[in-house]
Design a protein around this motif. Structure first.
Motif, PDB file in Angstrom:
ATOM      1  N   SER A  38       0.816  -1.218   0.000  1.00 54.89           N
ATOM      2  CA  SER A  38       0.000   0.000   0.000  1.00 54.89           C
ATOM      3  C   SER A  38       0.852   1.271   0.000  1.00 54.89           C
ATOM      4  O   SER A  38       0.313   2.367  -0.046  1.00 54.89           O
ATOM      5  CB  SER A  38      -0.945   0.003   1.209  1.00 54.89           C
ATOM      6  OG  SER A  38      -0.209   0.212   2.401  1.00 54.89           O
ATOM      7  N   GLN A  39       2.155   1.114   0.053  1.00 53.85           N
ATOM      8  CA  GLN A  39       3.062   2.268   0.082  1.00 53.85           C
ATOM      9  C   GLN A  39       3.675   2.499  -1.294  1.00 53.85           C
ATOM     10  O   GLN A  39       3.948   1.540  -2.022  1.00 53.85           O
ATOM     11  CB  GLN A  39       4.188   2.041   1.092  1.00 53.85           C
ATOM     12  CG  GLN A  39       3.721   1.857   2.511  1.00 53.85           C
ATOM     13  CD  GLN A  39       3.076   3.108   3.068  1.00 53.85           C
ATOM     14  OE1 GLN A  39       3.583   4.209   2.931  1.00 53.85           O
ATOM     15  NE2 GLN A  39       1.919   2.933   3.698  1.00 53.85           N
ATOM     16  N   LEU A  40       3.940   3.739  -1.601  1.00 47.78           N
ATOM     17  CA  LEU A  40       4.652   4.051  -2.833  1.00 47.78           C
ATOM     18  C   LEU A  40       6.100   3.582  -2.710  1.00 47.78           C
ATOM     19  O   LEU A  40       6.739   3.828  -1.686  1.00 47.78           O
ATOM     20  CB  LEU A  40       4.628   5.557  -3.099  1.00 47.78           C
ATOM     21  CG  LEU A  40       3.259   6.169  -3.374  1.00 47.78           C
ATOM     22  CD1 LEU A  40       3.380   7.691  -3.430  1.00 47.78           C
ATOM     23  CD2 LEU A  40       2.688   5.622  -4.670  1.00 47.78           C
ATOM     24  N   PRO A  41       6.609   2.923  -3.727  1.00 44.66           N
ATOM     25  CA  PRO A  41       7.997   2.446  -3.644  1.00 44.66           C
ATOM     26  C   PRO A  41       9.005   3.555  -3.331  1.00 44.66           C
ATOM     27  O   PRO A  41       9.970   3.315  -2.616  1.00 44.66           O
ATOM     28  CB  PRO A  41       8.237   1.825  -5.024  1.00 44.66           C
ATOM     29  CG  PRO A  41       6.883   1.425  -5.496  1.00 44.66           C
ATOM     30  CD  PRO A  41       5.960   2.467  -4.957  1.00 44.66           C
ATOM     31  N   ASP A  42       8.781   4.750  -3.866  1.00 43.22           N
ATOM     32  CA  ASP A  42       9.701   5.859  -3.563  1.00 43.22           C
ATOM     33  C   ASP A  42       9.760   6.127  -2.062  1.00 43.22           C
ATOM     34  O   ASP A  42      10.824   6.400  -1.515  1.00 43.22           O
ATOM     35  CB  ASP A  42       9.287   7.147  -4.287  1.00 43.22           C
ATOM     36  CG  ASP A  42       9.617   7.117  -5.765  1.00 43.22           C
ATOM     37  OD1 ASP A  42      10.494   6.328  -6.165  1.00 43.22           O
ATOM     38  OD2 ASP A  42       8.991   7.886  -6.521  1.00 43.22           O
ATOM     39  N   MET A  43       8.608   6.065  -1.411  1.00 43.86           N
ATOM     40  CA  MET A  43       8.559   6.311   0.033  1.00 43.86           C
ATOM     41  C   MET A  43       9.268   5.182   0.783  1.00 43.86           C
ATOM     42  O   MET A  43       9.934   5.424   1.780  1.00 43.86           O
ATOM     43  CB  MET A  43       7.109   6.438   0.507  1.00 43.86           C
ATOM     44  CG  MET A  43       6.367   7.613  -0.085  1.00 43.86           C
ATOM     45  SD  MET A  43       6.948   9.184   0.535  1.00 43.86           S
ATOM     46  CE  MET A  43       6.279   9.152   2.171  1.00 43.86           C
ATOM     47  N   ILE A  44       9.111   3.962   0.292  1.00 39.99           N
ATOM     48  CA  ILE A  44       9.781   2.822   0.920  1.00 39.99           C
ATOM     49  C   ILE A  44      11.290   3.007   0.820  1.00 39.99           C
ATOM     50  O   ILE A  44      12.010   2.905   1.820  1.00 39.99           O
ATOM     51  CB  ILE A  44       9.351   1.493   0.273  1.00 39.99           C
ATOM     52  CG1 ILE A  44       7.858   1.216   0.553  1.00 39.99           C
ATOM     53  CG2 ILE A  44      10.221   0.334   0.774  1.00 39.99           C
ATOM     54  CD1 ILE A  44       7.285   0.053  -0.230  1.00 39.99           C
ATOM     55  N   VAL A  45      11.779   3.305  -0.384  1.00 37.40           N
ATOM     56  CA  VAL A  45      13.215   3.465  -0.614  1.00 37.40           C
ATOM     57  C   VAL A  45      13.799   4.570   0.255  1.00 37.40           C
ATOM     58  O   VAL A  45      14.908   4.453   0.788  1.00 37.40           O
ATOM     59  CB  VAL A  45      13.507   3.714  -2.116  1.00 37.40           C
ATOM     60  CG1 VAL A  45      14.926   4.195  -2.343  1.00 37.40           C
ATOM     61  CG2 VAL A  45      13.242   2.451  -2.916  1.00 37.40           C
ATOM     62  N   GLU A  46      13.041   5.650   0.429  1.00 36.72           N
ATOM     63  CA  GLU A  46      13.524   6.778   1.231  1.00 36.72           C
ATOM     64  C   GLU A  46      13.488   6.473   2.736  1.00 36.72           C
ATOM     65  O   GLU A  46      14.044   7.224   3.521  1.00 36.72           O
ATOM     66  CB  GLU A  46      12.694   8.032   0.941  1.00 36.72           C
ATOM     67  CG  GLU A  46      12.830   8.532  -0.487  1.00 36.72           C
ATOM     68  CD  GLU A  46      14.236   8.943  -0.854  1.00 36.72           C
ATOM     69  OE1 GLU A  46      14.944   9.518  -0.002  1.00 36.72           O
ATOM     70  OE2 GLU A  46      14.652   8.686  -2.008  1.00 36.72           O
ATOM     71  N   GLY A  47      12.817   5.384   3.112  1.00 33.89           N
ATOM     72  CA  GLY A  47      12.699   5.071   4.534  1.00 33.89           C
ATOM     73  C   GLY A  47      11.623   5.877   5.230  1.00 33.89           C
ATOM     74  O   GLY A  47      11.577   5.954   6.447  1.00 33.89           O
ATOM     75  N   ASP A  48      10.722   6.479   4.413  1.00 35.07           N
ATOM     76  CA  ASP A  48       9.654   7.329   4.953  1.00 35.07           C
ATOM     77  C   ASP A  48       8.303   6.625   5.014  1.00 35.07           C
ATOM     78  O   ASP A  48       7.348   7.183   5.540  1.00 35.07           O
ATOM     79  CB  ASP A  48       9.484   8.592   4.096  1.00 35.07           C
ATOM     80  CG  ASP A  48      10.679   9.524   4.216  1.00 35.07           C
ATOM     81  OD1 ASP A  48      11.353   9.502   5.276  1.00 35.07           O
ATOM     82  OD2 ASP A  48      10.938  10.270   3.251  1.00 35.07           O
ATOM     83  N   ALA A  49       8.202   5.437   4.463  1.00 33.22           N
ATOM     84  CA  ALA A  49       6.925   4.722   4.420  1.00 33.22           C
ATOM     85  C   ALA A  49       6.545   4.230   5.809  1.00 33.22           C
ATOM     86  O   ALA A  49       7.397   3.906   6.626  1.00 33.22           O
ATOM     87  CB  ALA A  49       7.002   3.553   3.442  1.00 33.22           C
ATOM     88  N   LYS A  50       5.249   4.181   6.054  1.00 33.14           N
ATOM     89  CA  LYS A  50       4.727   3.652   7.315  1.00 33.14           C
ATOM     90  C   LYS A  50       4.193   2.257   7.047  1.00 33.14           C
ATOM     91  O   LYS A  50       3.169   2.070   6.434  1.00 33.14           O
ATOM     92  CB  LYS A  50       3.616   4.560   7.857  1.00 33.14           C
ATOM     93  CG  LYS A  50       4.026   6.004   8.035  1.00 33.14           C
ATOM     94  CD  LYS A  50       5.089   6.150   9.101  1.00 33.14           C
ATOM     95  CE  LYS A  50       5.442   7.619   9.282  1.00 33.14           C
ATOM     96  NZ  LYS A  50       6.872   7.845   9.363  1.00 33.14           N
TER      97      LYS A  50
END
Length: 174
Positions: free
Chosen positions: A161-173
């Motif tokens: 459910s998270q955008l991959p960009d957010m995951i890569v940046e370590g910002d995903a919840k």
């Protein structure tokens, strides 16, 4: 390349450093007590490695959905290898055989990645994959296995459910 650049680098930050926040999230998720208490994953060096490898595998599976993240996946794996190298040295493994152990670790992660790729595509095989890869063949109680199965599926769903960009940046919840 000049001697100065070889000795002191080119002044640019190591590109894998941007993946450290994500790796820290992976380790934090793998260290959550419920895996070891409710899920009965062995609370040992091997058990903790197995949990980090499982969570890392789920993140890599999420990122591999797009080839755009291939370089980030490679760099995340390098961060993992750097951490494992440090952990091995901390427990007293000498320089002469660290490389052999890293090779074994990467083989183990590759096996877990393949097992989870298959099991996430066909959940009927997930319990067997978990018993082999998290419990090293010694099945836990049915309740513990159910807890671990559901918690990993929850992680997979949250990552999805998270955008991959957010995951890569370590910002995903997740």
């Amino acid at each position: 390349m000049t001697l100065m650049k070889r000795l002191f680098g080119n002044g640019q930050a190591d590109p894998k450093l941007k993946l450290v926040p994500l790796y820290n999230q992976i380790v934090a998720k793998a260290r959550e007590p419920h895996w070891y208490i409710d899920g009965q994953v062995p609370d040992s060096l091997d058990g903790r490695f197995d949990m980090v490898a499982a969570i890392l595998s789920l993140v890599l599976l999420r990122l591999e959905e797009s080839q755009v993240y291939a370089l980030d996946m490679a760099r995340l794996t390098e961060v993992f290898v750097d951490d494992m190298d440090g952990q091995l040295r901390e427990v007293g493994i000498g320089d002469m055989i660290v490389g052999k152990h890293i090779g074994q670790i990467m083989s183990a992660v590759g096996g877990r990645l393949g097992a989870l790729r298959t099991a996430m595509a066909d959940n009927s095989t997930l319990d067997d994959a978990l018993i082999r890869n998290l419990y090293r063949g010694a099945a836990p109680s049915p309740e513990a296995l159910a807890h671990t199965r559901q918690a990993l599926l929850d992680v997979e769903r949250a990552l999805g459910s998270q955008l991959p960009d957010m995951i890569v940046e370590g910002d995903a919840k997740w």
